[in-house]
Enzyme design. Structure first.
Site, PDB file in Angstrom:
ATOM      1  NE  ARG A 104      -3.481   0.563   2.335  1.00  8.84           N
ATOM      2  CZ  ARG A 104      -4.813   0.071   2.721  1.00  8.84           C
ATOM      3  NH1 ARG A 104      -5.110   1.019   4.243  1.00  8.84           N
ATOM      4  NH2 ARG A 104      -6.022   0.395   1.618  1.00  8.84           N
ATOM      5  CG  HIS A 131      -8.482  -0.045  -2.831  1.00  9.16           C
ATOM      6  ND1 HIS A 131      -7.755  -1.227  -2.333  1.00  9.16           N
ATOM      7  CD2 HIS A 131      -8.808   0.327  -1.703  1.00  9.16           C
ATOM      8  CE1 HIS A 131      -8.475  -1.515  -1.074  1.00  9.16           C
ATOM      9  NE2 HIS A 131      -8.667  -1.030  -0.562  1.00  9.16           N
ATOM     10  CD  GLN A 134     -12.987  -2.336  -0.722  1.00 11.33           C
ATOM     11  OE1 GLN A 134     -11.825  -2.641   0.510  1.00 11.33           O
ATOM     12  NE2 GLN A 134     -13.947  -2.766  -0.303  1.00 11.33           N
ATOM     13  CG  ASP A 227     -13.547   5.729  -1.467  1.00 18.72           C
ATOM     14  OD1 ASP A 227     -13.395   5.437   0.265  1.00 18.72           O
ATOM     15  OD2 ASP A 227     -12.526   5.599  -1.764  1.00 18.72           O
ATOM     16  CB  CYS A 267     -14.147   0.720   0.219  1.00 18.77           C
ATOM     17  SG  CYS A 267     -13.459   1.817   0.171  1.00 18.77           S
ATOM     18  NE  ARG A 295      -9.143  -5.593   0.718  1.00 23.11           N
ATOM     19  CZ  ARG A 295      -9.339  -4.817   1.285  1.00 23.11           C
ATOM     20  NH1 ARG A 295      -9.698  -3.458   1.338  1.00 23.11           N
ATOM     21  NH2 ARG A 295      -7.313  -4.068   1.338  1.00 23.11           N
TER      22      ARG A 295
HETATM   23  N1  NVA Z   1      -9.732   6.082  -1.129  1.00 24.18           N
HETATM   24  C1  NVA Z   1      -9.828   5.867  -0.095  1.00 24.18           C
HETATM   25  C2  NVA Z   1     -10.220   4.448  -0.177  1.00 24.18           C
HETATM   26  C3  NVA Z   1      -9.712   3.773   1.205  1.00 24.18           C
HETATM   27  C4  NVA Z   1      -9.615   2.401   1.570  1.00 24.18           C
HETATM   28  C5  NVA Z   1      -8.610   6.596   0.023  1.00 24.18           C
HETATM   29  O1  NVA Z   1      -7.257   6.037  -1.037  1.00 24.18           O
HETATM   30  O2  NVA Z   1      -8.427   6.966   1.270  1.00 24.18           O
END
Ligand code: NVA
Length: 314
Positions: A104, A131, A134, A227, A267, A295
């Site tokens: 990440r 992502h 997800q 989101d 998510c 997940r």
């Molecule tokens: N768009 C959000 C997703 C979190 C799982 C982020 O990048 O923070």
């Protein structure tokens, strides 16, 4: 010389047939969580985090353990990736210790560089751009409530320019879904992603559109998604974002514009009263806790699949 392992760096790294295969494997793994042990040994999977995490760290750790493997947590700041040593060197080091790497981080280009030099499968555990883990969990969740993905309409509300907007476009198009991104001007997914999604959709029967009016986007949707308005790394823009995204909040009224049997997805983490009303998030048509659980199953499946595809390549 290392061979060329398969990676999941963005959602379109899986073809429609491959995505379906991974989703079927995920469902089989959910049904029998301890029966698949491709990491017995135990083989190690490195999980590297440069941004905050709850679901991703715990679902990867639990999933790798269920696969018979050892989850190795790497703190990106402590390792100093790209600071103490270049990404390519870190990739070579991790690839000598682990059978796969989940990372990440911020920049997609760094993830690509990791994949180029690791010699083992690399999985995008979230970047600024995509992502895909997800999305595998989300598509798996949709399939638990609808007979098939192809032909369904999904409407995504809010920050269309964030990783989740782009991932829904690519993964949804791959699954043959009609993906509507409902976002204000200036916050739509990158043009390159729209072009790619439409290219994929041309082969799957899906579609990819920007629908500025949220009511129009919600009308007749099977799946309603949102989101956070403030993705990780965008905290300084929080106030301005709240103002621009407010018309795109998934309120009960907006949700009722979708099909009566529509499901609500997020998510997480969610901010009740901002991008989604508490009554939608906590309502009976919300599947957010299933998404979070899935997940683990989806990531187990994709790790297993990538390792099986990469076997013999090294
Ligand atoms: N768009 C959000 C997703 C979190 C799982 C982020 O990048 O923070």
């Amino acid at each position: 010389m290392p061979g060329q392992p398969r990676h999941l760096l963005r959602d379109d790294d899986l073809s429609p047939a491959e995505q379906a295969e991974v989703l079927a494997l995920a469902a089989a793994m959910k049904a029998a969580p301890f029966e698949h042990r491709p990491l017995a040994g135990p083989q190690t999977v490195a999980m590297v985090f440069d941004k905050p995490t709850l679901r991703t760290q715990t679902s990867f750790a639990a999933g790798v353990a269920e696969l018979g493997g050892h989850p190795m947590l790497v703190d990106g700041a402590l390792a100093g990736i790209g600071v103490r040593e270049p990404v390519a060197d870190v990739a070579r080091i991790l690839g000598r210790q682990a059978s796969a790497i989940a990372w990440r981080t911020f920049r997609q280009a760094d993830l690509e560089e990791m994949a180029e030099h690791a010699g083992v499968p690399v999985v995008n555990a979230l970047t600024d751009d995509f992502h895909p883990c997800q999305l595998l969990a989300d598509l798996m969740t949709v399939l638990e409530h609808k007979p098939q993905l192809a032909g369904l309409t999904v409407a995504f509300f809010g920050d269309g320019a964030c990783n989740m907007g782009s991932s829904w476009l690519l993964a949804g198009a791959t699954a043959g879904m009609h993906v509507r991104i409902s976002a204000p001007e200036g916050f739509t997914p990158p043009e390159e992603v729209f072009v790619r999604a439409r290219e994929i959709a041309a082969g799957t029967g899906g579609s990819a559109t920007w629908v500025a009016d949220p009511k129009e986007a919600a009308a007749g949707a099977d799946v309603v998604v949102t989101d956070t308005w403030v993705s990780m790394g965008k905290e300084e823009e929080a106030a301005a974002r709240t103002e621009v995204f407010s018309p795109y909040a998934v309120t009960q009224a907006l949700f009722e514009t979708a099909k009566p049997e529509a499901i609500a997805m997020h998510c997480l983490p969610a901010y009740r009263g901002k991008e989604i009303a508490a009554e939608v998030l906590d309502g009976i048509q919300s599947v957010v806790w299933d998404e979070a659980e899935n997940r683990r199953h989806a990531q187990k499946a994709v790790l297993t699949w990538l390792l099986s595809q990469s076997a013999g390549e090294r």
